[in-house]
Motif scaffolding. Structure first.
Motif, PDB file in Angstrom:
ATOM      1  N   GLU A 119       0.816  -1.231   0.155  1.00 60.04           N
ATOM      2  CA  GLU A 119      -0.066  -0.006  -0.084  1.00 60.04           C
ATOM      3  C   GLU A 119       1.093   1.209  -0.043  1.00 60.04           C
ATOM      4  OE1 GLU A 119      -3.580   1.956   2.874  1.00 60.04           O
ATOM      5  OE2 GLU A 119      -2.410   0.159   3.156  1.00 60.04           O
ATOM      6  N   ASN A 167       2.860  -0.136   3.583  1.00 63.27           N
ATOM      7  CA  ASN A 167       2.487  -1.560   4.459  1.00 63.27           C
ATOM      8  C   ASN A 167       2.651  -2.663   3.193  1.00 63.27           C
ATOM      9  OD1 ASN A 167       1.975  -0.534   6.947  1.00 63.27           O
ATOM     10  ND2 ASN A 167      -0.120  -0.226   6.409  1.00 63.27           N
ATOM     11  N   ILE A 173       1.269  -5.756   1.940  1.00 63.31           N
ATOM     12  CA  ILE A 173       0.108  -6.228   2.144  1.00 63.31           C
ATOM     13  C   ILE A 173      -0.144  -7.703   1.615  1.00 63.31           C
ATOM     14  CG2 ILE A 173      -1.161  -4.139   2.492  1.00 63.31           C
ATOM     15  CD1 ILE A 173      -1.986  -4.405  -0.696  1.00 63.31           C
ATOM     16  N   THR A 233      -4.280  -8.112   6.934  1.00 64.66           N
ATOM     17  CA  THR A 233      -3.441  -6.766   6.288  1.00 64.66           C
ATOM     18  C   THR A 233      -4.224  -6.237   5.288  1.00 64.66           C
ATOM     19  OG1 THR A 233      -1.549  -7.774   7.091  1.00 64.66           O
ATOM     20  CG2 THR A 233      -1.271  -5.892   5.644  1.00 64.66           C
ATOM     21  N   SER A 293      -6.313  -2.420   4.828  1.00 59.43           N
ATOM     22  CA  SER A 293      -5.705  -1.622   3.946  1.00 59.43           C
ATOM     23  C   SER A 293      -7.097  -1.007   3.078  1.00 59.43           C
ATOM     24  CB  SER A 293      -4.808  -1.977   2.970  1.00 59.43           C
ATOM     25  OG  SER A 293      -5.354  -3.149   2.115  1.00 59.43           O
ATOM     26  N   ASN A 321      -9.419   1.552   4.255  1.00 59.83           N
ATOM     27  CA  ASN A 321      -8.765   3.137   4.221  1.00 59.83           C
ATOM     28  C   ASN A 321      -9.498   3.816   2.975  1.00 59.83           C
ATOM     29  OD1 ASN A 321      -7.259   2.546   6.647  1.00 59.83           O
ATOM     30  ND2 ASN A 321      -5.328   1.904   5.282  1.00 59.83           N
TER      31      ASN A 321
END
Length: 290
Positions: free
Chosen positions: A201, A206, A208, A235, A239, A242
């Motif tokens: 991401e 991150n 992912i 994960t 994400s 968001n």
């Protein structure tokens, strides 16, 4: 696949040329005749070399780059073939045998020689996988939308335009071929090597998704690597949360391939690791998971 393909041609004495539309022969190509009707200057079972090749005509010589043969009388019909030549794609895997003799041997025709030809199943049979190419010369990743190999990368944009589209929960298998300019190469991976697809991401950065499995397929020019990734997990779900909005839940992740392979050079470590240029993957929430 055709062994010793043949063509029906004519020969013009006024120009010393053989007529064959869009023949595609380069100068130096070896040809021979199995039959000749009328005319003088040429013989069957004799090896000739193409000279002065044009789009639809060419001349013949007895040596590579030699003087064109003088055809003194027109040939109204002739059958031309490429001795010992295999053409076309191999459509059926298996083992074939070819028996050849040299008719121009001295002092007589040679003994028969048996050749064995092995044909492997296609390394890239039609399937639902995502086909991509990694050019080691530039580190570009190039999506392959058809069976015809594409080596020109799409110009990079900011933000990066995605070239793969997946949904949460999907299984993804990527078939990756590695080239250097226009030549397919096959770096030696060995048991200690690895090939991974990694997705991140952008903000926050991150990791992912990391592919969980890989396999090698084919040999030589048909060599490819299969890489498997499952688009699930906490994960990824975090994400996606968001990017919730009224138009849907999706975002463009950044992706790269990381390849660890055996170093065959005399300098450097035993295992070499390199990564591709970054490319985009569009990830969307699975509606069935809401």
């Amino acid at each position: 696949m055709t062994f010793e393909p043949s063509w029906n041609v004519t020969a013009d004495a006024s120009t010393d040329t053989i007529a064959l539309t869009a023949h595609g022969f380069a100068n130096g190509t070896v040809l021979a005749f199995s039959s000749l009707t009328g005319g003088t200057g040429l013989s069957t079972a004799t090896r000739y070399f193409v000279v002065n090749a044009a789009a639809d005509t060419f001349q013949l010589a007895t040596t590579p780059g030699g003087t064109a043969i003088d055809i003194t009388v027109n040939y109204t019909a002739a059958t031309l073939f490429r001795p010992g030549y295999l053409s076309g794609a191999a459509t059926v895997p298996g083992i074939s045998t070819v028996r050849l003799t040299a008719t121009n041997a001295d002092p007589a025709t040679s003994a028969e020689v048996l050749f064995t030809i092995g044909i492997e199943p296609a390394a890239a049979a039609p399937d639902g996988n995502v086909d991509m190419v990694w050019n080691f010369a530039t580190d570009d990743i190039i999506h392959q939308p058809t069976s015809t190999l594409v080596l020109t990368p799409v110009p990079r944009t900011t933000p990066i335009t995605p070239i793969i589209f997946v949904k949460e929960g999907n299984d993804l298998i990527v078939r990756l071929r590695i080239v250097k300019d226009t030549t397919v190469i096959a770096p030696r991976m060995d048991a200690d090597g690895n090939l991974k697809l990694i997705l991140k991401e952008l903000e926050p950065e991150n990791e992912i998704i990391v592919s969980s499995d890989r396999a090698e397929q084919g040999v030589g020019d048909g060599k490819s690597y299969l890489i498997y990734a499952k688009f699930d997990g906490a994960t990824l779900a975090s994400s996606l949360s968001n990017y919730e909005n009224d138009q849907g839940t999706f975002y463009n992740a950044l992706a790269e391939f990381e390849f660890t392979y055996h170093n065959t050079e005399s300098v450097g470590p035993e295992l070499i690791t390199r990564t591709s240029k970054t490319f985009g993957v569009n990830i969307e929430r699975d509606l069935g998971g809401l």
